[in-house]
Design a protein around this motif. Sequence first.
Motif, PDB file in Angstrom:
ATOM      1  N   TYR A  29     -32.357 -44.087  -7.436  1.00  0.00           N
ATOM      2  CA  TYR A  29     -33.255 -43.609  -8.489  1.00  0.00           C
ATOM      3  C   TYR A  29     -33.082 -42.119  -8.672  1.00  0.00           C
ATOM      4  N   GLY A  30     -33.597 -41.614  -9.780  1.00  0.00           N
ATOM      5  CA  GLY A  30     -33.611 -40.190 -10.049  1.00  0.00           C
ATOM      6  C   GLY A  30     -34.924 -39.596  -9.606  1.00  0.00           C
ATOM      7  N   GLU A  31     -35.733 -39.211 -10.565  1.00  0.00           N
ATOM      8  CA  GLU A  31     -36.989 -38.534 -10.299  1.00  0.00           C
ATOM      9  C   GLU A  31     -37.988 -39.437  -9.576  1.00  0.00           C
ATOM     10  N   ALA A  32     -39.034 -38.786  -9.060  1.00  0.00           N
ATOM     11  CA  ALA A  32     -40.131 -39.529  -8.443  1.00  0.00           C
ATOM     12  C   ALA A  32     -40.787 -40.418  -9.499  1.00  0.00           C
ATOM     13  N   ALA A  33     -41.535 -41.399  -9.030  1.00  0.00           N
ATOM     14  CA  ALA A  33     -42.223 -42.299  -9.954  1.00  0.00           C
ATOM     15  C   ALA A  33     -43.122 -41.499 -10.893  1.00  0.00           C
ATOM     16  N   THR A  34     -43.103 -41.880 -12.174  1.00  0.00           N
ATOM     17  CA  THR A  34     -43.818 -41.156 -13.212  1.00  0.00           C
ATOM     18  C   THR A  34     -44.774 -42.108 -13.928  1.00  0.00           C
ATOM     19  N   ALA A  35     -45.975 -41.634 -14.213  1.00  0.00           N
ATOM     20  CA  ALA A  35     -46.959 -42.462 -14.914  1.00  0.00           C
ATOM     21  C   ALA A  35     -46.549 -42.667 -16.365  1.00  0.00           C
ATOM     22  N   VAL A  36     -46.726 -43.881 -16.850  1.00  0.00           N
ATOM     23  CA  VAL A  36     -46.482 -44.152 -18.264  1.00  0.00           C
ATOM     24  C   VAL A  36     -47.621 -43.552 -19.083  1.00  0.00           C
ATOM     25  N   THR A  37     -47.387 -43.412 -20.379  1.00  0.00           N
ATOM     26  CA  THR A  37     -48.408 -42.860 -21.271  1.00  0.00           C
ATOM     27  C   THR A  37     -48.915 -43.943 -22.214  1.00  0.00           C
ATOM     28  N   GLU A  38     -49.878 -43.588 -23.033  1.00  0.00           N
ATOM     29  CA  GLU A  38     -50.456 -44.538 -23.987  1.00  0.00           C
ATOM     30  C   GLU A  38     -49.517 -44.843 -25.143  1.00  0.00           C
ATOM     31  N   ASN A  39     -48.536 -43.983 -25.371  1.00  0.00           N
ATOM     32  CA  ASN A  39     -47.597 -44.156 -26.475  1.00  0.00           C
ATOM     33  C   ASN A  39     -46.204 -44.460 -25.933  1.00  0.00           C
ATOM     34  N   TRP A  40     -45.384 -45.090 -26.758  1.00  0.00           N
ATOM     35  CA  TRP A  40     -44.008 -45.359 -26.373  1.00  0.00           C
ATOM     36  C   TRP A  40     -43.305 -44.036 -26.086  1.00  0.00           C
ATOM     37  N   THR A  41     -42.666 -43.946 -24.926  1.00  0.00           N
ATOM     38  CA  THR A  41     -41.968 -42.732 -24.509  1.00  0.00           C
ATOM     39  C   THR A  41     -40.557 -43.098 -24.077  1.00  0.00           C
TER      40      THR A  41
END
Length: 129
Positions: free
Chosen positions: A71-83
Amino acid sequence: SNDAIEGSNSVIIEGVTGKNKLLYSEPLKLKAGTYNIVAYVKANGEDKGFYRLGYTKITAGTRIGDNQPQYGEAATAVTENWTQVVYNFTLESDTEIALAILNNLNGKGASFLVDNVMLLTTDRGIVTE
């Protein structure tokens, strides 16, 4: 899910409290080179899951998931919008892999949506056979 950035469906990556959940692609035989995994992610409801993009190598005598994913970066929270999210990696030699999308245990069981997953390369062809 019928909530999609494009088309009519996306995939829900369910979460489990206290555990990581992984979704793998079918095996891909790739040439040595630089690659980008591109995907779109979005929260599935009010709770926000934590994603990671990566891949796992498939070596002789192993199955998808037997080897530790990269994996690359640490786990990241998703947002309310498509990202749009991107993970870049380099293979030093021809390698069989499976793309991996992780629902990290940091999300405490929250699910998220994934759509339009792509594997891109800028310097080589992709499939070895």
